[in-house]
Design a protein around this motif. Sequence first.
Motif, mmCIF file in Angstrom:
data_model
loop_
_atom_site.group_PDB
_atom_site.id
_atom_site.type_symbol
_atom_site.label_atom_id
_atom_site.label_comp_id
_atom_site.label_asym_id
_atom_site.label_seq_id
_atom_site.Cartn_x
_atom_site.Cartn_y
_atom_site.Cartn_z
ATOM 1 N N SER A 177 0.864 -1.188 0.000
ATOM 2 C CA SER A 177 0.000 0.000 0.000
ATOM 3 C C SER A 177 0.896 1.232 0.000
ATOM 4 O O SER A 177 0.954 2.001 0.962
ATOM 5 C CB SER A 177 -0.929 -0.002 1.222
ATOM 6 O OG SER A 177 -1.952 -0.961 1.069
ATOM 7 N N SER A 182 -1.149 -0.651 -4.501
ATOM 8 C CA SER A 182 -2.118 0.422 -4.756
ATOM 9 C C SER A 182 -1.807 1.075 -6.103
ATOM 10 O O SER A 182 -0.649 1.320 -6.442
ATOM 11 C CB SER A 182 -2.057 1.460 -3.634
ATOM 12 O OG SER A 182 -0.724 1.849 -3.370
ATOM 13 N N VAL A 201 -13.136 4.525 4.398
ATOM 14 C CA VAL A 201 -12.900 3.153 4.849
ATOM 15 C C VAL A 201 -12.413 3.170 6.294
ATOM 16 O O VAL A 201 -11.557 3.974 6.664
ATOM 17 C CB VAL A 201 -11.846 2.469 3.951
ATOM 18 C CG1 VAL A 201 -11.544 1.066 4.460
ATOM 19 C CG2 VAL A 201 -12.310 2.436 2.514
ATOM 20 N N ILE A 230 -10.156 2.053 9.054
ATOM 21 C CA ILE A 230 -8.804 1.502 9.005
ATOM 22 C C ILE A 230 -8.270 1.306 10.418
ATOM 23 O O ILE A 230 -8.434 2.160 11.290
ATOM 24 C CB ILE A 230 -7.871 2.465 8.231
ATOM 25 C CG1 ILE A 230 -8.387 2.642 6.796
ATOM 26 C CG2 ILE A 230 -6.437 1.949 8.222
ATOM 27 C CD1 ILE A 230 -7.635 3.701 6.016
ATOM 28 N N ASP A 283 -5.289 1.289 12.941
ATOM 29 C CA ASP A 283 -4.008 1.973 13.019
ATOM 30 C C ASP A 283 -3.076 1.242 13.989
ATOM 31 O O ASP A 283 -3.549 0.581 14.924
ATOM 32 C CB ASP A 283 -4.233 3.408 13.515
ATOM 33 C CG ASP A 283 -3.009 4.272 13.332
ATOM 34 O OD1 ASP A 283 -2.723 4.634 12.181
ATOM 35 O OD2 ASP A 283 -2.345 4.587 14.341
ATOM 36 N N TYR A 291 -8.995 3.074 15.589
ATOM 37 C CA TYR A 291 -9.601 3.008 14.260
ATOM 38 C C TYR A 291 -9.947 4.416 13.783
ATOM 39 O O TYR A 291 -10.265 5.288 14.599
ATOM 40 C CB TYR A 291 -10.877 2.156 14.283
ATOM 41 C CG TYR A 291 -10.637 0.689 14.574
ATOM 42 C CD1 TYR A 291 -10.368 -0.211 13.543
ATOM 43 C CD2 TYR A 291 -10.688 0.203 15.877
ATOM 44 C CE1 TYR A 291 -10.142 -1.555 13.805
ATOM 45 C CE2 TYR A 291 -10.456 -1.133 16.151
ATOM 46 C CZ TYR A 291 -10.185 -2.011 15.102
ATOM 47 O OH TYR A 291 -9.954 -3.333 15.369
ATOM 48 N N GLU A 298 -11.335 6.717 9.967
ATOM 49 C CA GLU A 298 -11.780 6.652 8.573
ATOM 50 C C GLU A 298 -10.718 7.270 7.681
ATOM 51 O O GLU A 298 -10.182 8.338 7.983
ATOM 52 C CB GLU A 298 -13.112 7.417 8.397
ATOM 53 C CG GLU A 298 -14.317 6.664 8.898
ATOM 54 C CD GLU A 298 -15.621 7.334 8.489
ATOM 55 O OE1 GLU A 298 -15.565 8.434 7.899
ATOM 56 O OE2 GLU A 298 -16.693 6.761 8.751
ATOM 57 N N GLY A 299 -10.446 6.571 6.590
ATOM 58 C CA GLY A 299 -9.436 7.064 5.667
ATOM 59 C C GLY A 299 -9.857 6.830 4.228
ATOM 60 O O GLY A 299 -10.933 6.293 3.948
ATOM 61 N N TRP A 300 -9.003 7.230 3.318
ATOM 62 C CA TRP A 300 -9.301 7.059 1.901
ATOM 63 C C TRP A 300 -7.997 6.778 1.161
ATOM 64 O O TRP A 300 -6.905 6.991 1.686
ATOM 65 C CB TRP A 300 -9.953 8.316 1.330
ATOM 66 C CG TRP A 300 -9.074 9.538 1.460
ATOM 67 C CD1 TRP A 300 -9.029 10.407 2.502
ATOM 68 C CD2 TRP A 300 -8.086 9.986 0.528
ATOM 69 N NE1 TRP A 300 -8.087 11.384 2.295
ATOM 70 C CE2 TRP A 300 -7.491 11.156 1.086
ATOM 71 C CE3 TRP A 300 -7.649 9.526 -0.714
ATOM 72 C CZ2 TRP A 300 -6.471 11.847 0.425
ATOM 73 C CZ3 TRP A 300 -6.642 10.233 -1.370
ATOM 74 C CH2 TRP A 300 -6.066 11.377 -0.814
ATOM 75 N N SER A 303 -4.476 2.830 -1.204
ATOM 76 C CA SER A 303 -3.780 1.987 -0.228
ATOM 77 C C SER A 303 -4.774 1.131 0.547
ATOM 78 O O SER A 303 -4.556 -0.061 0.775
ATOM 79 C CB SER A 303 -2.969 2.849 0.746
ATOM 80 O OG SER A 303 -1.854 3.416 0.117
ATOM 81 N N ALA A 304 -5.881 1.740 0.961
ATOM 82 C CA ALA A 304 -6.921 0.984 1.661
ATOM 83 C C ALA A 304 -7.543 -0.059 0.741
ATOM 84 O O ALA A 304 -7.838 -1.189 1.151
ATOM 85 C CB ALA A 304 -7.986 1.939 2.186
ATOM 86 N N ALA A 359 -5.223 -3.036 0.428
ATOM 87 C CA ALA A 359 -5.280 -3.894 1.614
ATOM 88 C C ALA A 359 -6.486 -4.825 1.559
ATOM 89 O O ALA A 359 -6.405 -6.001 1.932
ATOM 90 C CB ALA A 359 -5.320 -3.026 2.869
#
Length: 231
Positions: A8, A39, A90, A92, A94, A99, A101-103, A106-107, A110
């Motif tokens: 990622s 990614s 998404v 994610i 850590d 946890y 939310e990310g974008w 890379s997500a 995974a």
Amino acid sequence: GADVINLSLGDDSESAHPEPSEDAAVQYALKKGSVVVASAGNGGKKGDHVSYPAAYPGVIAVTAVDEDGNRAPFSTRRWYATVSAPGVDVVIADPDRKYYEGWGTSAAAAFVSGAAALVKAAHPGLTPAQVKRLLEDTARNAPVGGRDDSRGFGFVDPAAAIREGGRLRPDDLTSAAYGRKYFGPGPDRVKEEDTASGWAAPAAGGLGVALLITAVVIWRGDRRRPDEFLI
């Protein structure tokens, strides 16, 4: 010994270019039976520059889609796109045990790495190329024409890939487990012949034996009775 390698990460800058050593490392992993997922890049709004290692041959390059299955605006559109997966808002995990939310692709990568791991767990004999084709052939919501640069062959479907994998004949290429070590020996290196060290050891040993024999002979020759030295 890894069954799946998730990357990622990537370089999708204007100066991005293939690196022979990096490509060789990817091909080495594939040859040893490791599925390599990367990614596709987050340059959708910055010129869609090619991203490496996603663009190397054999890699499963993952693009990102939103909750409606549409291409995420940031997701790079390129010829190497294999499949798509969730990449917007998404959840994610850590490393700090929290946890968020990310974008990003890379997500999405995974997510597809997890799908590949499920396929390998169900069908361990499948090669990286077979796993890649499975994910392509079983993807949902395929674009018009079967594939495009935005979403590859469609949205990854792990369950369908597992079912279809049971119909394939494994090529029996297994991962290169290396005892209890964490990593294998790496690419084979050319052995350098050291002619000096090749003959030095035997020569030294032979010289030592010769000196020992000479010393014994001299010692035995000088072993006389005390009265032999009297005049």
